[in-house]
Design a protein around this motif. Structure first.
Motif, short mmCIF file in Angstrom:
data_model
loop_
_atom_site.label_atom_id
_atom_site.label_comp_id
_atom_site.label_asym_id
_atom_site.label_seq_id
_atom_site.Cartn_x
_atom_site.Cartn_y
_atom_site.Cartn_z
N THR A 118 -9.48 -3.08 5.58
CA THR A 118 -8.48 -3.98 6.15
C THR A 118 -9.10 -4.77 7.28
O THR A 118 -9.88 -4.24 8.08
CB THR A 118 -7.23 -3.21 6.64
N ASN A 160 -5.85 -7.33 3.54
CA ASN A 160 -6.83 -6.58 2.76
C ASN A 160 -7.96 -7.50 2.28
O ASN A 160 -8.91 -7.03 1.65
CB ASN A 160 -6.16 -5.90 1.57
N ASN A 208 -10.16 -0.36 0.17
CA ASN A 208 -9.36 0.18 1.27
C ASN A 208 -9.68 -0.47 2.61
O ASN A 208 -9.16 -0.03 3.65
CB ASN A 208 -9.58 1.70 1.37
N SER A 233 -1.77 6.60 2.67
CA SER A 233 -2.98 6.35 1.89
C SER A 233 -4.16 6.06 2.82
O SER A 233 -4.00 5.91 4.03
CB SER A 233 -2.77 5.16 0.96
N LYS A 284 0.13 -5.06 2.54
CA LYS A 284 -1.31 -5.08 2.77
C LYS A 284 -1.77 -6.23 3.66
O LYS A 284 -2.93 -6.27 4.08
CB LYS A 284 -2.06 -5.14 1.44
N PHE A 309 0.86 -1.18 0.00
CA PHE A 309 0.00 0.00 0.00
C PHE A 309 0.90 1.24 0.00
O PHE A 309 2.09 1.18 0.30
CB PHE A 309 -0.96 0.00 1.20
N TYR A 323 -5.77 3.30 2.92
CA TYR A 323 -5.55 1.96 3.49
C TYR A 323 -4.60 2.05 4.69
O TYR A 323 -4.83 1.40 5.72
CB TYR A 323 -4.97 1.01 2.44
N ASN A 324 -3.58 2.84 4.57
CA ASN A 324 -2.62 3.03 5.66
C ASN A 324 -3.32 3.56 6.91
O ASN A 324 -3.10 3.08 8.03
CB ASN A 324 -1.53 3.99 5.20
#
Length: 239
Positions: free
Chosen positions: A74, A123, A72, A40, A108, A36, A42-43
């Protein structure tokens, strides 16, 4: 207070931090290949997920959850060994949350194991599924003088514990079995609590089936992403 008592207390106070540091040092880890982007969405979702697991896991020894939407999102879980207290559980999960992003930077998905806890995120939604990809084991270098008999007794104990664990709300069991006149085998089995009893049993059976390949080793830890088993000839769990 006598000088001997004072010395004993001082020795304990000096020894405990070393034990704690050893107990929450990573034993092994796996990283997924997908990356990732730093900072971002996702982060940010991953950071929020890890904070959630830090807070909730010590309450019961297990927690799972997800953060975000669509690509995005998780998913993650944390599991502490069933015999430890909430304070030690929190220390282990806190360490895991910090370590996992250093061991698997910008990945991820990852899983990391410690003596007393496990942390995993991805993810992909893995809840309720047996993780058949992340397996490893550690063994005692010493071997039994009668490997076939010893393995049989180990499997007998772990199989009994498996039946206890799948009926337990914690999907955890520990216990001991005497063999011969002077040897006792101690065992522990545990599943992540997102699994059904049937999947827990299937996972533990797969782990226990590794025992014959260990050639009568006097102790072993067999870890997976969804379950783990351990046996020793000394008591390693809290009674």
């Amino acid at each position: 207070m006598s000088s001997s008592t004072l010395l004993s207390l001082l020795s304990i106070s000096l020894f405990l931090p070393a034990v704690l540091a050893l107990a929450i040092s990573p034993i092994d880890h796996f990283c997924l290949s997908a990356n990732f982007t730093p900072n971002s969405t996702y982060n940010k979702n991953l950071n929020n997920l890890l904070s959630y697991l830090d807070y909730t896991t010590p309450l019961t020894g297990f927690s799972n959850g997800s953060v975000g939407l669509s690509q995005n999102e998780t998913y993650g879980l944390a599991l502490c060994r069933g015999d430890i207290n909430s304070s030690f559980c929190k220390a282990c999960v806190d360490q895991a949350s910090s370590d996992i992003q250093k061991l698997c930077p910008l990945k991820k998905g990852a899983v990391v194991w410690y003596e007393f806890c496990e942390l995993k995120y991805s993810n992909l939604d893995f809840f309720g599924q047996i993780d058949n990809g992340d397996w490893f084991y550690q063994v005692n270098p010493n071997e039994s003088s009668n490997p076939a008999y010893f393995n049989k007794e180990v499997i007998s104990l772990l199989s009994k514990l498996e039946e206890e664990a799948i009926k337990s709300p914690k999907l955890y069991a520990d216990g001991a079995q005497c063999i011969g006149n002077s040897t006792t085998i101690y065992g522990l089995v545990q599943c992540t609590r997102d699994l059904s009893s049937a999947n827990c049993k299937a996972c533990l059976t797969e782990a226990i089936n590794v025992v014959p390949d260990l050639l009568g080793r006097l102790g072993a830890k067999i870890w997976g992403g969804s379950c783990n088993v351990r046996y020793e000839i000394y008591q390693f769990y809290t009674a």
